[in-house]
Scaffold this motif. Sequence first.
Motif, PDB file in Angstrom:
ATOM      1  N   GLY B 272       0.815  -1.208   0.000  1.00 40.76           N
ATOM      2  CA  GLY B 272       0.000   0.000   0.000  1.00 40.76           C
ATOM      3  C   GLY B 272       0.844   1.252   0.000  1.00 40.76           C
ATOM      4  N   ALA B 273       1.923   1.212   0.784  1.00 43.58           N
ATOM      5  CA  ALA B 273       2.791   2.391   0.860  1.00 43.58           C
ATOM      6  C   ALA B 273       3.417   2.679  -0.498  1.00 43.58           C
ATOM      7  CB  ALA B 273       3.869   2.170   1.923  1.00 43.58           C
ATOM      8  N   ILE B 274       3.926   1.619  -1.138  1.00 44.69           N
ATOM      9  CA  ILE B 274       4.531   1.834  -2.458  1.00 44.69           C
ATOM     10  C   ILE B 274       3.491   2.401  -3.416  1.00 44.69           C
ATOM     11  CG2 ILE B 274       5.783   0.777  -4.372  1.00 44.69           C
ATOM     12  CD1 ILE B 274       6.492  -1.522  -2.544  1.00 44.69           C
ATOM     13  N   ALA B 275       2.285   1.858  -3.312  1.00 44.54           N
ATOM     14  CA  ALA B 275       1.227   2.312  -4.223  1.00 44.54           C
ATOM     15  C   ALA B 275       0.968   3.800  -4.061  1.00 44.54           C
ATOM     16  CB  ALA B 275      -0.051   1.523  -3.983  1.00 44.54           C
ATOM     17  N   PHE B 276       0.922   4.260  -2.811  1.00 38.23           N
ATOM     18  CA  PHE B 276       0.624   5.671  -2.613  1.00 38.23           C
ATOM     19  C   PHE B 276       1.765   6.583  -3.002  1.00 38.23           C
ATOM     20  CE2 PHE B 276      -3.576   6.184  -1.312  1.00 38.23           C
ATOM     21  CZ  PHE B 276      -3.952   4.984  -0.727  1.00 38.23           C
ATOM     22  N   VAL B 277       2.976   6.117  -2.752  1.00 36.98           N
ATOM     23  CA  VAL B 277       4.119   6.926  -3.184  1.00 36.98           C
ATOM     24  C   VAL B 277       4.092   7.062  -4.702  1.00 36.98           C
ATOM     25  CG1 VAL B 277       6.622   6.964  -3.379  1.00 36.98           C
ATOM     26  CG2 VAL B 277       5.564   6.343  -1.219  1.00 36.98           C
ATOM     27  N   THR B 278       3.816   5.929  -5.357  1.00 37.95           N
ATOM     28  CA  THR B 278       3.730   5.962  -6.817  1.00 37.95           C
ATOM     29  C   THR B 278       2.667   6.939  -7.279  1.00 37.95           C
ATOM     30  OG1 THR B 278       4.274   3.620  -6.822  1.00 37.95           O
ATOM     31  CG2 THR B 278       3.468   4.554  -8.873  1.00 37.95           C
ATOM     32  N   MET B 279       1.507   6.834  -6.647  1.00 37.82           N
ATOM     33  CA  MET B 279       0.393   7.692  -7.045  1.00 37.82           C
ATOM     34  C   MET B 279       0.755   9.161  -6.902  1.00 37.82           C
ATOM     35  SD  MET B 279      -3.544   7.383  -5.948  1.00 37.82           S
ATOM     36  CE  MET B 279      -3.732   8.404  -4.537  1.00 37.82           C
ATOM     37  N   ALA B 280       1.384   9.488  -5.765  1.00 32.50           N
ATOM     38  CA  ALA B 280       1.749  10.884  -5.536  1.00 32.50           C
ATOM     39  C   ALA B 280       2.713  11.357  -6.615  1.00 32.50           C
ATOM     40  CB  ALA B 280       2.384  11.022  -4.149  1.00 32.50           C
ATOM     41  N   LEU B 281       3.723  10.541  -6.875  1.00 30.20           N
ATOM     42  CA  LEU B 281       4.731  10.934  -7.858  1.00 30.20           C
ATOM     43  C   LEU B 281       4.106  11.128  -9.237  1.00 30.20           C
ATOM     44  CD1 LEU B 281       7.716  11.364  -8.356  1.00 30.20           C
ATOM     45  CD2 LEU B 281       7.935   8.949  -8.896  1.00 30.20           C
ATOM     46  N   VAL B 282       3.288  10.163  -9.612  1.00 32.25           N
ATOM     47  CA  VAL B 282       2.669  10.209 -10.939  1.00 32.25           C
ATOM     48  C   VAL B 282       1.775  11.436 -11.096  1.00 32.25           C
ATOM     49  CG1 VAL B 282       0.834   9.089 -12.222  1.00 32.25           C
ATOM     50  CG2 VAL B 282       2.844   7.808 -11.588  1.00 32.25           C
ATOM     51  N   LEU B 283       1.028  11.763 -10.039  1.00 34.59           N
ATOM     52  CA  LEU B 283       0.150  12.928 -10.117  1.00 34.59           C
ATOM     53  C   LEU B 283       0.955  14.225 -10.222  1.00 34.59           C
ATOM     54  CD1 LEU B 283      -2.706  12.018  -7.651  1.00 34.59           C
ATOM     55  CD2 LEU B 283      -2.845  12.269 -10.120  1.00 34.59           C
ATOM     56  N   VAL B 284       2.049  14.296  -9.493  1.00 32.85           N
ATOM     57  CA  VAL B 284       2.892  15.493  -9.569  1.00 32.85           C
ATOM     58  C   VAL B 284       3.386  15.682 -11.003  1.00 32.85           C
ATOM     59  CG1 VAL B 284       5.171  16.385  -8.958  1.00 32.85           C
ATOM     60  CG2 VAL B 284       3.645  15.596  -7.165  1.00 32.85           C
ATOM     61  N   VAL B 285       3.892  14.597 -11.572  1.00 32.90           N
ATOM     62  CA  VAL B 285       4.398  14.694 -12.945  1.00 32.90           C
ATOM     63  C   VAL B 285       3.281  15.099 -13.894  1.00 32.90           C
ATOM     64  CG1 VAL B 285       5.362  13.383 -14.871  1.00 32.90           C
ATOM     65  CG2 VAL B 285       6.224  13.014 -12.569  1.00 32.90           C
ATOM     66  N   TYR B 286       2.115  14.513 -13.705  1.00 28.57           N
ATOM     67  CA  TYR B 286       0.999  14.808 -14.596  1.00 28.57           C
ATOM     68  C   TYR B 286       0.630  16.279 -14.576  1.00 28.57           C
ATOM     69  CZ  TYR B 286      -3.722  15.024 -16.404  1.00 28.57           C
ATOM     70  OH  TYR B 286      -4.832  15.371 -17.100  1.00 28.57           O
ATOM     71  N   PHE B 287       0.486  16.820 -13.369  1.00 24.07           N
ATOM     72  CA  PHE B 287       0.071  18.217 -13.294  1.00 24.07           C
ATOM     73  C   PHE B 287       1.152  19.159 -13.817  1.00 24.07           C
ATOM     74  CE2 PHE B 287      -4.073  17.916 -11.936  1.00 24.07           C
ATOM     75  CZ  PHE B 287      -4.202  16.985 -10.925  1.00 24.07           C
ATOM     76  N   ALA B 288       2.401  18.788 -13.566  1.00 26.65           N
ATOM     77  CA  ALA B 288       3.484  19.606 -14.110  1.00 26.65           C
ATOM     78  C   ALA B 288       3.406  19.618 -15.634  1.00 26.65           C
ATOM     79  CB  ALA B 288       4.833  19.041 -13.651  1.00 26.65           C
ATOM     80  N   ALA B 289       3.128  18.464 -16.210  1.00 23.67           N
ATOM     81  CA  ALA B 289       3.036  18.388 -17.670  1.00 23.67           C
ATOM     82  C   ALA B 289       1.885  19.244 -18.196  1.00 23.67           C
ATOM     83  CB  ALA B 289       2.858  16.935 -18.099  1.00 23.67           C
ATOM     84  N   MET B 290       0.779  19.226 -17.504  1.00 21.54           N
ATOM     85  CA  MET B 290      -0.360  20.033 -17.937  1.00 21.54           C
ATOM     86  C   MET B 290      -0.022  21.510 -17.908  1.00 21.54           C
ATOM     87  SD  MET B 290      -2.869  18.252 -18.955  1.00 21.54           S
ATOM     88  CE  MET B 290      -1.737  17.072 -19.597  1.00 21.54           C
ATOM     89  N   ARG B 291       0.711  21.895 -16.901  1.00 24.72           N
ATOM     90  CA  ARG B 291       1.172  23.279 -16.808  1.00 24.72           C
ATOM     91  C   ARG B 291       2.001  23.635 -18.024  1.00 24.72           C
ATOM     92  NH1 ARG B 291       0.083  26.633 -12.192  1.00 24.72           N
ATOM     93  NH2 ARG B 291      -1.997  26.551 -13.069  1.00 24.72           N
ATOM     94  N   LEU B 292       2.867  22.698 -18.370  1.00 24.06           N
ATOM     95  CA  LEU B 292       3.775  22.924 -19.485  1.00 24.06           C
ATOM     96  C   LEU B 292       2.996  23.134 -20.778  1.00 24.06           C
ATOM     97  CD1 LEU B 292       6.877  22.835 -20.002  1.00 24.06           C
ATOM     98  CD2 LEU B 292       6.519  20.548 -20.906  1.00 24.06           C
TER      99      LEU B 292
END
Lengths: 358, 299, 385
Positions: B272-292
């Motif tokens: 579960g912990a790995i899953a949430f870390v992954t989710m957080a990281l992926v969402l950060v990258v996603y929103f950064a890309a949208m900004r771009l």
Amino acid sequence: MKSAVEILGIEKRFGPTVAIEHVDLAIDEGEFLSLLGASGCGKSTLLRIIAGFESPTRGRIKIQGEDVTGWPPHRRPSNIVFQRGALFPHMNVFDNIAYSLRLRKWPRKRIAEKVEEMLALVRLEDLGHRGANELSGGQIQRVALARALAAEPRVLLLDEPLSALDLKLREQMQLELRTIQRQLGATFVFVTHDQTEALVMSDRIAIMNQGHLVQLGTPREIYTRPASVFASAFIGQTNLIRCTVAAVEGSTVTVEIGGQRMPAASPASLSPGEPATLSVRPEAVRVHRIGPEAPFGIDAKVAEIIYLGSSIRIGAAINGDAIVWADLRDEEAEGLTPGMDVRLAWPPTAIVWKETSK
Amino acid sequence: MTDLLTAASRGSRAIRPSGGGSGAFRLLTPAALYYAVFFAIPMLCLFVLSFWRAQGFDLIVDFSLDNYWKIAQSPVYHVLLLRTVVIGFITALIVVPLAFALSYVLHFVLARRGQIVLQLVLLSLFSGYLVRIYAWRTILGKQGLLNSTLMWLGVIDSPLEFLIYSNFATVITLTGLLLPLAVLPIYSSMANISRDHLEVARDLGSRRAHLVRTILVPMALPGIRTASAFAFLLAAGDFVTPSLVGGTQGIMIGNVIADQFRGIGSNWPLGGAIAFVTMALVLVVYFAAMRLIRWVTTW
Amino acid sequence: MNESVRSLLDSKFHQKFSRRRFLQGAAGLATLTVIGAPSRGEAAALGGQLNYFGWDGENGANVAKDFLAKNNIQMQSSFQVSGDEALTRFNTGGRGTLDILTPNKDFQRTILQAGTELFQPLDMARIPNAADLFPAFKQAPWLIKDGKTYGVPLIWGDEPCVYNPKKWDGVPAKYTDFADPKYKGEIVFMDDPFGNTWLFAKSIGVADPSRLTAAQLQQTMEAMLKVKPNIVTIGASFADMADVMVRGDASIGVCGWAYQTLIAKEKGVELKVASPADDGTYYWQDAYAIALDAPHADNAYAFIDFMSSAQSNAAIATELGSGCTNAKAFDLLDPVMQGLYPYDVVRKADGGILNTQIVFPPQQTEGDIVGTQAWIEAWQAFKAA
């Protein structure tokens, strides 16, 4: 005077369909010319060919002497305004107007000045920061106009830009457009299906029907001396009366309507006995009571009386058959009742054509 | 809609607050309910679980950051997270422009016929996920379609090894899987763009790249955002594809998460912990890309 | 009787297998059903449902078809993808809904040793056919706790390497030899954190490969990492691994299963099994067990007894390309099947190597010896490297 736009022998086919059969037309510099016709007559296609969105099957287009046939739209010194404005919804008014200027890499200051100028021209100062999707119908069209004019085109093409507006707004915009055109001294080519609109705004009108140019002239010329049954029917209102040619003497023709005779004028050569169509405008018809003072005319019986507000329209049947409409002022129509016998009179300049002429 | 709600709330009219009345009722719509029951609540449970510990076959209810600490310290996870994000990103970078170009052709060039072609594209979604992955093995394999054809033509002497069981294969396969999904939202958001818009823009001097950047992309942006989300998130989360065609480079973070949910040696809290870390990281990258994207499409 | 069963088995063996069937259970082998003598357990009232949660194929969909129909039993089967999934299911609401399980010996041993609740003790009087089991399986230590038996062995086999005879004459003497550059681009592994690690630990010389210290685990990983450049991919399942070899993308599979040769055969590719001469390999065995709080225990007993008969056992062993556990069933096997496995091992009473060999590490760390978590993490690090 140098022509702003020369349309030389343009033909356009879409597969088997003929959109434009043949058009030759020269538009003058600084002129407001309307292309008038019903849907499908080819006016929009012609405009798009001038703009460069369609290429003609045959013929050439010249703008200010330069042959632009085959040039893509962005190369031509013309800009187009569409019926629904087509503003870029994700930009504000300023950015919409500045679009073409930024493309040309104008310096910032110059862009700002030009946009200000355009906003003032269309009387929308202070709306620069408004989003494009927050505007009313009239405002949209004004911004579309400003956007097209900002690029300082030699010729402005307008494809029924007012057709989507409601009547009052439309009439207002008609006058504004005219004013702007005069102010700028620019050449406007305006497509519309509304003949009143064309009459109000244009220096000249080009009537089109089924891919042909039917008549080209000033509003007055077209109205008073229509070149064909079609033209006369299209502009203004007219009575089209079936008759037979009785006698021909030079340019004066005598026609027979329901057994009675009236003089008429004819631009074409007619022969006695031929069936023909007589065109006479309602406001030219006078309705007189039968009596010793009644002038020469045709006897008829009042069939209908319609109140139009600024005038009264009387419909009188000749021999119980064809109804001729006459527009009278209030006081002229006083006392007339349905069923009454009257005499109709009109000037001998009413035009008659062969029945089959277009 | 407000009328319907008013009618439905006839009995509870008194309770309805003035400003957010309809907003409160929106919570009760079926979609929100479904989301809450099948997504939000399980996620919450897993989140709570990630702070517990596993011992043998039992779970110890605790509150400890041990699992998160382990992830922060172990380079294995870092490598995998990075690889996952990169592969997801690269896939999205290929899928979205392709989907955009395809949508453009379907919508503006083919117009009516484009709808039929779209159905055909979507048809591929019906043929089963695993089947499509194995189909790529047939195409990219050492004795597969591509290699055999190239060798037969004499272009190469021995099979190209990098085609299969490599990151290349993973990206290609994921692209094939996700392209139909990405086309859908972009195609439908192109309905906002009328020919008039494009013609006016062209008339004013805009062409090709400029037209795409200033008109097409901004007006189709909602669809592009959705398509990017599909492409990136689904690619990053996919671990079956890389395990079947990705070869020894093929493991992504999803694999290790799945491994933690076996029976023997399992560690659900860690998973579960790995899953949430992954989710957080992926969402950060996603929103950064949208900004771009936003930045690129404005002046 | 034997003759007809024999010919049935014969025709069955030459039929086409398909990977799909392997994955979804051997449905479709419509011609093979065993009409055995009625089980003595029939005396009790049978009928109704029977819930199976175990390996795909071991539910005997074909072998037990007639038996189930005759006794009016509807079998509901779900398949596990790993040997330990039954425990997960049991603990997450499955308790009270599961009847038949198919644990492998090491898993069962671990559970019984830990005292974890999962299996119920069996009343062997209700499984008379179990009397015919090979000596190794009769009183197998991994099935027994506190004098009670918890499982009835069904099939067994080993974990050999599988190779393509067109490319190779055999396999090298040691697993560590696979690091040789001549194997580059030829090897496929099975995604199994325990099996692979055990084999390589053995290969580097650890005495009991299931008990490793952290340092030994590290060394094992390093040995495996030397092979990694030669590995083409890591198969997600036995069938997936076979698929890779059938396509020719790899020519040697490590930690495989004899059944893969049968899969390949039907695709027209010949594969052979062999184990490294020096290192050998490990053995596995699956047994039927009944879950605690099983809702249909009567049906479960009847089913197990039926499947333990010689005919049934031979049939299912053949179907799954594995070794049979019933001594009488051996005589019913096709010669090819008889030669697949070293049956001498199971004729020994103490279970021989089946008993002494443990493949799983301990659940928890025991002093120096690392537990399952460490193995899983090491395997993940190997895959990620």
